[in-house]
Design a protein around this motif. Structure first.
Motif, PDB file in Angstrom:
ATOM      1  N   ASP A 190      -1.950   5.440  -2.732  1.00  0.00           N
ATOM      2  CA  ASP A 190      -3.158   4.806  -2.205  1.00  0.00           C
ATOM      3  C   ASP A 190      -3.762   5.598  -1.050  1.00  0.00           C
ATOM      4  OD1 ASP A 190      -3.037   2.553  -3.956  1.00  0.00           O
ATOM      5  OD2 ASP A 190      -1.486   1.668  -2.676  1.00  0.00           O
ATOM      6  N   ILE A 191      -2.916   5.944  -0.080  1.00  0.00           N
ATOM      7  CA  ILE A 191      -3.387   6.580   1.149  1.00  0.00           C
ATOM      8  C   ILE A 191      -2.551   7.824   1.449  1.00  0.00           C
ATOM      9  CG2 ILE A 191      -3.730   6.330   3.641  1.00  0.00           C
ATOM     10  CD1 ILE A 191      -5.582   4.531   2.104  1.00  0.00           C
ATOM     11  N   ALA A 192      -3.224   8.907   1.828  1.00  0.00           N
ATOM     12  CA  ALA A 192      -2.527  10.116   2.286  1.00  0.00           C
ATOM     13  C   ALA A 192      -2.866  10.333   3.756  1.00  0.00           C
ATOM     14  CB  ALA A 192      -2.939  11.324   1.462  1.00  0.00           C
ATOM     15  N   LEU A 193      -1.847  10.319   4.604  1.00  0.00           N
ATOM     16  CA  LEU A 193      -2.023  10.646   6.017  1.00  0.00           C
ATOM     17  C   LEU A 193      -1.821  12.151   6.157  1.00  0.00           C
ATOM     18  CD1 LEU A 193      -0.027   7.790   7.818  1.00  0.00           C
ATOM     19  CD2 LEU A 193      -2.495   7.948   7.436  1.00  0.00           C
ATOM     20  N   GLN A 220      -0.933  21.617   0.246  1.00  0.00           N
ATOM     21  CA  GLN A 220      -0.770  21.904  -1.177  1.00  0.00           C
ATOM     22  C   GLN A 220       0.238  20.960  -1.819  1.00  0.00           C
ATOM     23  OE1 GLN A 220       1.224  25.665  -2.876  1.00  0.00           O
ATOM     24  NE2 GLN A 220      -0.960  26.107  -3.103  1.00  0.00           N
ATOM     25  N   ALA A 221       1.345  20.737  -1.122  1.00  0.00           N
ATOM     26  CA  ALA A 221       2.355  19.807  -1.626  1.00  0.00           C
ATOM     27  C   ALA A 221       1.810  18.384  -1.680  1.00  0.00           C
ATOM     28  CB  ALA A 221       3.607  19.867  -0.749  1.00  0.00           C
ATOM     29  N   ALA A 222       0.959  18.041  -0.717  1.00  0.00           N
ATOM     30  CA  ALA A 222       0.357  16.705  -0.701  1.00  0.00           C
ATOM     31  C   ALA A 222      -0.516  16.494  -1.931  1.00  0.00           C
ATOM     32  CB  ALA A 222      -0.474  16.529   0.570  1.00  0.00           C
ATOM     33  N   VAL A 223      -1.348  17.470  -2.241  1.00  0.00           N
ATOM     34  CA  VAL A 223      -2.231  17.364  -3.406  1.00  0.00           C
ATOM     35  C   VAL A 223      -1.413  17.315  -4.687  1.00  0.00           C
ATOM     36  CG1 VAL A 223      -4.040  18.509  -4.742  1.00  0.00           C
ATOM     37  CG2 VAL A 223      -4.151  18.504  -2.236  1.00  0.00           C
ATOM     38  N   ALA A 224      -0.416  18.173  -4.779  1.00  0.00           N
ATOM     39  CA  ALA A 224       0.418  18.216  -5.983  1.00  0.00           C
ATOM     40  C   ALA A 224       1.112  16.877  -6.206  1.00  0.00           C
ATOM     41  CB  ALA A 224       1.453  19.336  -5.861  1.00  0.00           C
ATOM     42  N   TYR A 225       1.623  16.283  -5.143  1.00  0.00           N
ATOM     43  CA  TYR A 225       2.319  15.003  -5.281  1.00  0.00           C
ATOM     44  C   TYR A 225       1.354  13.912  -5.747  1.00  0.00           C
ATOM     45  CZ  TYR A 225       5.338  11.023  -4.402  1.00  0.00           C
ATOM     46  OH  TYR A 225       6.076   9.873  -4.572  1.00  0.00           O
ATOM     47  N   CYS A 226       0.188  13.860  -5.139  1.00  0.00           N
ATOM     48  CA  CYS A 226      -0.769  12.800  -5.471  1.00  0.00           C
ATOM     49  C   CYS A 226      -1.350  12.957  -6.872  1.00  0.00           C
ATOM     50  CB  CYS A 226      -1.881  12.754  -4.436  1.00  0.00           C
ATOM     51  SG  CYS A 226      -1.338  12.194  -2.791  1.00  0.00           S
ATOM     52  N   LYS A 227      -1.351  14.171  -7.392  1.00  0.00           N
ATOM     53  CA  LYS A 227      -1.821  14.389  -8.762  1.00  0.00           C
ATOM     54  C   LYS A 227      -0.793  13.925  -9.779  1.00  0.00           C
ATOM     55  CE  LYS A 227      -4.103  18.207  -9.694  1.00  0.00           C
ATOM     56  NZ  LYS A 227      -4.498  19.643  -9.736  1.00  0.00           N
ATOM     57  N   ALA A 284       6.438   9.272  -0.002  1.00  0.00           N
ATOM     58  CA  ALA A 284       6.824  10.680   0.128  1.00  0.00           C
ATOM     59  C   ALA A 284       6.392  11.230   1.475  1.00  0.00           C
ATOM     60  CB  ALA A 284       6.195  11.512  -0.991  1.00  0.00           C
ATOM     61  N   THR A 285       7.100  12.251   1.940  1.00  0.00           N
ATOM     62  CA  THR A 285       6.682  13.038   3.096  1.00  0.00           C
ATOM     63  C   THR A 285       6.731  14.506   2.676  1.00  0.00           C
ATOM     64  OG1 THR A 285       8.950  13.174   3.993  1.00  0.00           O
ATOM     65  CG2 THR A 285       7.559  11.362   4.762  1.00  0.00           C
ATOM     66  N   ILE A 338       0.857  -1.179   0.000  1.00  0.00           N
ATOM     67  CA  ILE A 338       0.000   0.000   0.000  1.00  0.00           C
ATOM     68  C   ILE A 338       0.898   1.234   0.000  1.00  0.00           C
ATOM     69  CG2 ILE A 338      -1.758   1.280   1.269  1.00  0.00           C
ATOM     70  CD1 ILE A 338      -2.582  -1.390   2.560  1.00  0.00           C
ATOM     71  N   SER A 339       0.770   2.073  -1.009  1.00  0.00           N
ATOM     72  CA  SER A 339       1.601   3.282  -1.074  1.00  0.00           C
ATOM     73  C   SER A 339       0.992   4.372  -0.196  1.00  0.00           C
ATOM     74  CB  SER A 339       1.729   3.773  -2.516  1.00  0.00           C
ATOM     75  OG  SER A 339       0.468   4.053  -3.085  1.00  0.00           O
ATOM     76  N   VAL A 340       1.841   4.980   0.622  1.00  0.00           N
ATOM     77  CA  VAL A 340       1.386   5.968   1.604  1.00  0.00           C
ATOM     78  C   VAL A 340       2.210   7.237   1.484  1.00  0.00           C
ATOM     79  CG1 VAL A 340       1.025   6.449   4.055  1.00  0.00           C
ATOM     80  CG2 VAL A 340       0.725   4.111   3.196  1.00  0.00           C
ATOM     81  N   MET A 341       1.540   8.376   1.521  1.00  0.00           N
ATOM     82  CA  MET A 341       2.210   9.665   1.613  1.00  0.00           C
ATOM     83  C   MET A 341       1.840  10.306   2.946  1.00  0.00           C
ATOM     84  SD  MET A 341       1.490  13.233  -0.202  1.00  0.00           S
ATOM     85  CE  MET A 341       0.189  13.253   0.991  1.00  0.00           C
ATOM     86  N   ILE A 342       2.806  10.937   3.601  1.00  0.00           N
ATOM     87  CA  ILE A 342       2.570  11.547   4.906  1.00  0.00           C
ATOM     88  C   ILE A 342       2.751  13.055   4.788  1.00  0.00           C
ATOM     89  CG2 ILE A 342       3.242  11.604   7.332  1.00  0.00           C
ATOM     90  CD1 ILE A 342       4.586   8.838   6.850  1.00  0.00           C
ATOM     91  N   ALA A 343       1.750  13.811   5.229  1.00  0.00           N
ATOM     92  CA  ALA A 343       1.813  15.272   5.186  1.00  0.00           C
ATOM     93  C   ALA A 343       1.673  15.842   6.595  1.00  0.00           C
ATOM     94  CB  ALA A 343       0.721  15.831   4.281  1.00  0.00           C
ATOM     95  N   ASP A 344       2.734  16.465   7.070  1.00  0.00           N
ATOM     96  CA  ASP A 344       2.736  17.071   8.402  1.00  0.00           C
ATOM     97  C   ASP A 344       3.905  18.048   8.458  1.00  0.00           C
ATOM     98  OD1 ASP A 344       3.016  17.524  11.312  1.00  0.00           O
ATOM     99  OD2 ASP A 344       1.625  15.838  11.493  1.00  0.00           O
ATOM    100  N   ASP A 345       3.697  19.229   9.022  1.00  0.00           N
ATOM    101  CA  ASP A 345       4.785  20.201   9.078  1.00  0.00           C
ATOM    102  C   ASP A 345       5.722  19.956  10.250  1.00  0.00           C
ATOM    103  OD1 ASP A 345       2.747  20.920  10.850  1.00  0.00           O
ATOM    104  OD2 ASP A 345       3.212  23.050  10.744  1.00  0.00           O
ATOM    105  N   ASN A 346       5.439  18.912  11.020  1.00  0.00           N
ATOM    106  CA  ASN A 346       6.327  18.514  12.115  1.00  0.00           C
ATOM    107  C   ASN A 346       7.169  17.332  11.637  1.00  0.00           C
ATOM    108  OD1 ASN A 346       7.472  17.357  14.437  1.00  0.00           O
ATOM    109  ND2 ASN A 346       5.780  18.025  15.741  1.00  0.00           N
TER     110      ASN A 346
END
Length: 212
Positions: A50-53, A38-45, A32-33, A3-11
Protein backbone atom coordinates in the motif's frame (compact mmCIF):
# COMPACT_ATOMS: atom_id res chain seq x y z
CA UNK A 1 -7.49 -4.82 6.97
CA UNK A 2 -4.02 -3.56 7.85
CA UNK A 3 -2.10 -1.09 5.69
CA UNK A 4 0.93 -2.82 4.17
CA UNK A 5 4.09 -0.72 4.39
CA UNK A 6 7.56 -1.13 2.93
CA UNK A 7 10.47 0.92 4.28
CA UNK A 8 13.45 1.86 2.10
CA UNK A 9 16.48 3.44 3.76
CA UNK A 10 20.18 2.55 3.71
CA UNK A 11 20.41 3.37 7.42
CA UNK A 12 19.42 0.23 9.30
CA UNK A 13 18.83 2.27 12.45
CA UNK A 14 16.07 4.15 10.62
CA UNK A 15 14.47 1.10 9.03
CA UNK A 16 14.47 -0.98 12.20
CA UNK A 17 13.31 1.92 14.34
CA UNK A 18 10.48 2.77 11.98
CA UNK A 19 9.52 -0.90 11.72
CA UNK A 20 9.24 -1.15 15.51
CA UNK A 21 7.19 2.05 15.72
CA UNK A 22 4.74 1.08 12.98
CA UNK A 23 4.42 -2.47 14.22
CA UNK A 24 3.35 -1.15 17.61
CA UNK A 25 0.17 0.15 15.98
CA UNK A 26 -2.55 -2.31 15.17
CA UNK A 27 -3.26 -1.06 11.66
CA UNK A 28 0.13 -1.39 9.93
CA UNK A 29 1.89 -4.43 8.52
CA UNK A 30 5.55 -3.77 7.70
CA UNK A 31 6.06 -6.28 4.90
CA UNK A 32 9.67 -5.48 4.00
CA UNK A 33 12.68 -3.25 4.62
CA UNK A 34 15.21 -2.59 1.84
CA UNK A 35 18.36 -0.49 1.45
CA UNK A 36 17.91 1.23 -1.91
CA UNK A 37 15.30 2.50 -4.32
CA UNK A 38 15.86 -0.18 -6.91
CA UNK A 39 15.11 -2.90 -4.37
CA UNK A 40 12.03 -0.96 -3.26
CA UNK A 41 10.63 -0.84 -6.80
CA UNK A 42 11.46 -4.49 -7.44
CA UNK A 43 9.71 -5.58 -4.26
CA UNK A 44 6.57 -3.55 -4.95
CA UNK A 45 6.35 -4.91 -8.49
CA UNK A 46 6.32 -8.42 -7.09
CA UNK A 47 4.17 -7.91 -3.98
CA UNK A 48 1.08 -5.83 -3.14
CA UNK A 49 2.24 -2.90 -1.00
CA UNK A 50 0.00 0.00 0.00
CA UNK A 51 2.61 2.52 1.12
CA UNK A 52 6.36 2.84 0.50
CA UNK A 53 8.33 5.01 2.92
CA UNK A 54 11.38 6.18 0.95
CA UNK A 55 14.55 7.90 2.05
CA UNK A 56 15.83 10.38 -0.54
CA UNK A 57 19.54 9.61 -0.64
CA UNK A 58 20.10 5.91 -1.18
CA UNK A 59 22.64 3.92 -3.21
CA UNK A 60 21.86 2.51 -6.68
CA UNK A 61 18.57 4.44 -6.97
CA UNK A 62 17.44 7.41 -4.87
CA UNK A 63 13.98 7.88 -3.42
CA UNK A 64 12.91 10.45 -6.01
CA UNK A 65 13.48 8.08 -8.93
CA UNK A 66 11.94 5.23 -6.95
CA UNK A 67 8.83 7.36 -6.35
CA UNK A 68 8.51 7.96 -10.10
CA UNK A 69 8.75 4.27 -10.95
CA UNK A 70 6.42 3.21 -8.16
CA UNK A 71 3.82 5.71 -9.36
CA UNK A 72 4.14 4.63 -12.99
CA UNK A 73 4.48 0.89 -12.58
CA UNK A 74 2.72 -0.12 -9.36
CA UNK A 75 -0.25 0.75 -7.17
CA UNK A 76 2.04 1.58 -4.25
CA UNK A 77 1.81 5.14 -2.94
CA UNK A 78 5.25 6.64 -2.13
CA UNK A 79 5.93 8.84 0.87
CA UNK A 80 9.31 10.54 1.20
CA UNK A 81 11.00 10.60 4.62
CA UNK A 82 13.84 13.07 4.52
CA UNK A 83 16.04 15.58 6.32
CA UNK A 84 16.50 19.32 5.86
CA UNK A 85 19.66 18.53 3.88
CA UNK A 86 17.50 17.12 1.09
CA UNK A 87 15.68 20.36 0.22
CA UNK A 88 16.81 20.20 -3.42
CA UNK A 89 14.83 16.99 -3.90
CA UNK A 90 11.47 18.19 -2.63
CA UNK A 91 10.04 19.56 -5.87
CA UNK A 92 11.35 16.66 -7.97
CA UNK A 93 9.83 14.15 -5.57
CA UNK A 94 6.41 15.81 -5.76
CA UNK A 95 6.54 16.02 -9.53
CA UNK A 96 7.51 12.35 -9.62
CA UNK A 97 4.39 11.31 -7.77
CA UNK A 98 5.30 11.32 -4.08
CA UNK A 99 2.06 11.50 -2.09
CA UNK A 100 3.72 12.68 1.09
CA UNK A 101 6.87 14.50 2.14
CA UNK A 102 7.83 14.30 5.82
CA UNK A 103 10.88 15.04 7.90
CA UNK A 104 12.51 12.14 9.72
CA UNK A 105 12.33 13.97 13.04
CA UNK A 106 8.55 14.15 12.80
CA UNK A 107 6.64 12.79 15.78
CA UNK A 108 5.87 9.09 15.13
CA UNK A 109 2.17 9.68 15.72
CA UNK A 110 2.10 12.24 12.91
CA UNK A 111 3.95 9.90 10.57
CA UNK A 112 1.37 7.22 11.28
CA UNK A 113 -1.45 9.69 10.66
CA UNK A 114 0.21 10.70 7.38
CA UNK A 115 0.44 7.09 6.22
CA UNK A 116 -3.23 6.53 6.92
CA UNK A 117 -4.16 9.78 5.19
CA UNK A 118 -2.18 8.94 2.05
CA UNK A 119 -3.69 5.46 2.05
CA UNK A 120 -7.13 7.13 1.96
CA UNK A 121 -6.12 9.08 -1.14
CA UNK A 122 -4.85 12.33 0.34
CA UNK A 123 -1.54 14.11 -0.14
CA UNK A 124 0.41 15.06 2.98
CA UNK A 125 3.13 17.67 3.27
CA UNK A 126 4.27 19.23 6.52
CA UNK A 127 3.94 22.99 6.76
CA UNK A 128 7.67 23.37 7.28
CA UNK A 129 8.35 21.44 4.08
CA UNK A 130 5.77 23.41 2.10
CA UNK A 131 7.38 26.64 3.32
CA UNK A 132 10.72 25.41 2.00
CA UNK A 133 9.12 24.61 -1.35
CA UNK A 134 7.77 28.15 -1.54
CA UNK A 135 11.09 29.75 -0.62
CA UNK A 136 13.05 27.63 -3.07
CA UNK A 137 10.65 28.25 -5.96
CA UNK A 138 10.06 31.97 -5.54
CA UNK A 139 13.39 33.06 -7.08
CA UNK A 140 12.69 30.77 -10.06
CA UNK A 141 9.33 32.40 -10.56
CA UNK A 142 10.86 35.86 -10.58
CA UNK A 143 13.68 34.85 -12.87
CA UNK A 144 11.54 33.00 -15.35
CA UNK A 145 8.79 35.60 -15.36
CA UNK A 146 6.29 32.91 -16.29
CA UNK A 147 2.90 33.52 -14.66
CA UNK A 148 0.15 30.96 -14.70
CA UNK A 149 -2.11 30.97 -17.75
CA UNK A 150 -4.75 33.38 -16.50
CA UNK A 151 -7.15 32.64 -19.35
CA UNK A 152 -7.25 28.99 -18.35
CA UNK A 153 -8.83 29.64 -14.95
CA UNK A 154 -11.77 31.52 -13.50
CA UNK A 155 -11.16 34.24 -10.94
CA UNK A 156 -12.43 31.95 -8.17
CA UNK A 157 -10.10 29.16 -9.28
CA UNK A 158 -7.15 31.56 -9.18
CA UNK A 159 -8.16 32.64 -5.68
CA UNK A 160 -8.23 29.03 -4.55
CA UNK A 161 -4.86 28.28 -6.17
CA UNK A 162 -3.33 31.24 -4.35
CA UNK A 163 -4.64 29.97 -1.00
CA UNK A 164 -3.44 26.43 -1.72
CA UNK A 165 0.01 27.87 -2.41
CA UNK A 166 -0.15 29.52 1.03
CA UNK A 167 -0.80 26.13 2.61
CA UNK A 168 -4.49 26.59 3.37
CA UNK A 169 -6.62 23.46 3.89
CA UNK A 170 -9.97 23.07 2.12
CA UNK A 171 -11.72 24.06 5.35
CA UNK A 172 -9.59 27.19 5.70
CA UNK A 173 -10.16 28.11 2.05
CA UNK A 174 -13.90 27.69 2.51
CA UNK A 175 -13.83 30.02 5.50
CA UNK A 176 -11.69 32.58 3.70
CA UNK A 177 -13.90 32.68 0.59
CA UNK A 178 -17.25 32.10 2.36
CA UNK A 179 -18.09 28.99 0.36
CA UNK A 180 -18.64 25.35 1.35
CA UNK A 181 -15.85 22.77 1.55
CA UNK A 182 -17.68 20.78 -1.12
CA UNK A 183 -17.52 23.76 -3.45
CA UNK A 184 -13.81 24.13 -2.77
CA UNK A 185 -13.31 20.45 -3.59
CA UNK A 186 -15.21 20.92 -6.86
CA UNK A 187 -13.03 23.87 -7.84
CA UNK A 188 -9.88 21.88 -7.04
CA UNK A 189 -11.14 19.02 -9.20
CA UNK A 190 -11.65 21.51 -12.04
CA UNK A 191 -8.13 22.92 -11.59
CA UNK A 192 -6.60 19.45 -11.62
CA UNK A 193 -8.54 18.59 -14.76
CA UNK A 194 -7.42 21.73 -16.58
CA UNK A 195 -3.76 21.23 -15.69
CA UNK A 196 -3.54 17.41 -15.74
CA UNK A 197 -1.98 17.62 -12.27
CA UNK A 198 -2.64 14.97 -9.63
CA UNK A 199 -2.86 16.72 -6.27
CA UNK A 200 -2.95 20.03 -4.44
CA UNK A 201 0.78 20.26 -3.77
CA UNK A 202 1.42 20.23 -7.50
CA UNK A 203 -1.15 23.01 -7.81
CA UNK A 204 0.90 25.05 -5.33
CA UNK A 205 4.07 24.50 -7.35
CA UNK A 206 2.30 25.40 -10.59
CA UNK A 207 0.90 28.59 -9.05
CA UNK A 208 4.34 29.61 -7.76
CA UNK A 209 6.32 28.77 -10.90
CA UNK A 210 3.85 28.87 -13.79
CA UNK A 211 5.30 25.55 -14.85
CA UNK A 212 3.51 22.21 -15.10
Amino acid sequence: MKISVMIADDNSFITEGMKIILSSYGYFDVVATVEDGQAAVAYCKQHPVDIALLDVRMPIMNGVEAARLLTQETNTKPIILTTFDDDEYIVDAIRNGAKGYLLKNTDPERICDAIRSVHLGNTVMQDVVLDKVKSSLQPQKQAAGTPIDIKLFTERERDIMALIAKGYSNKAIAGQLFISEGTVANYITSILSKTNLEHRTQIAIYYLTGSL
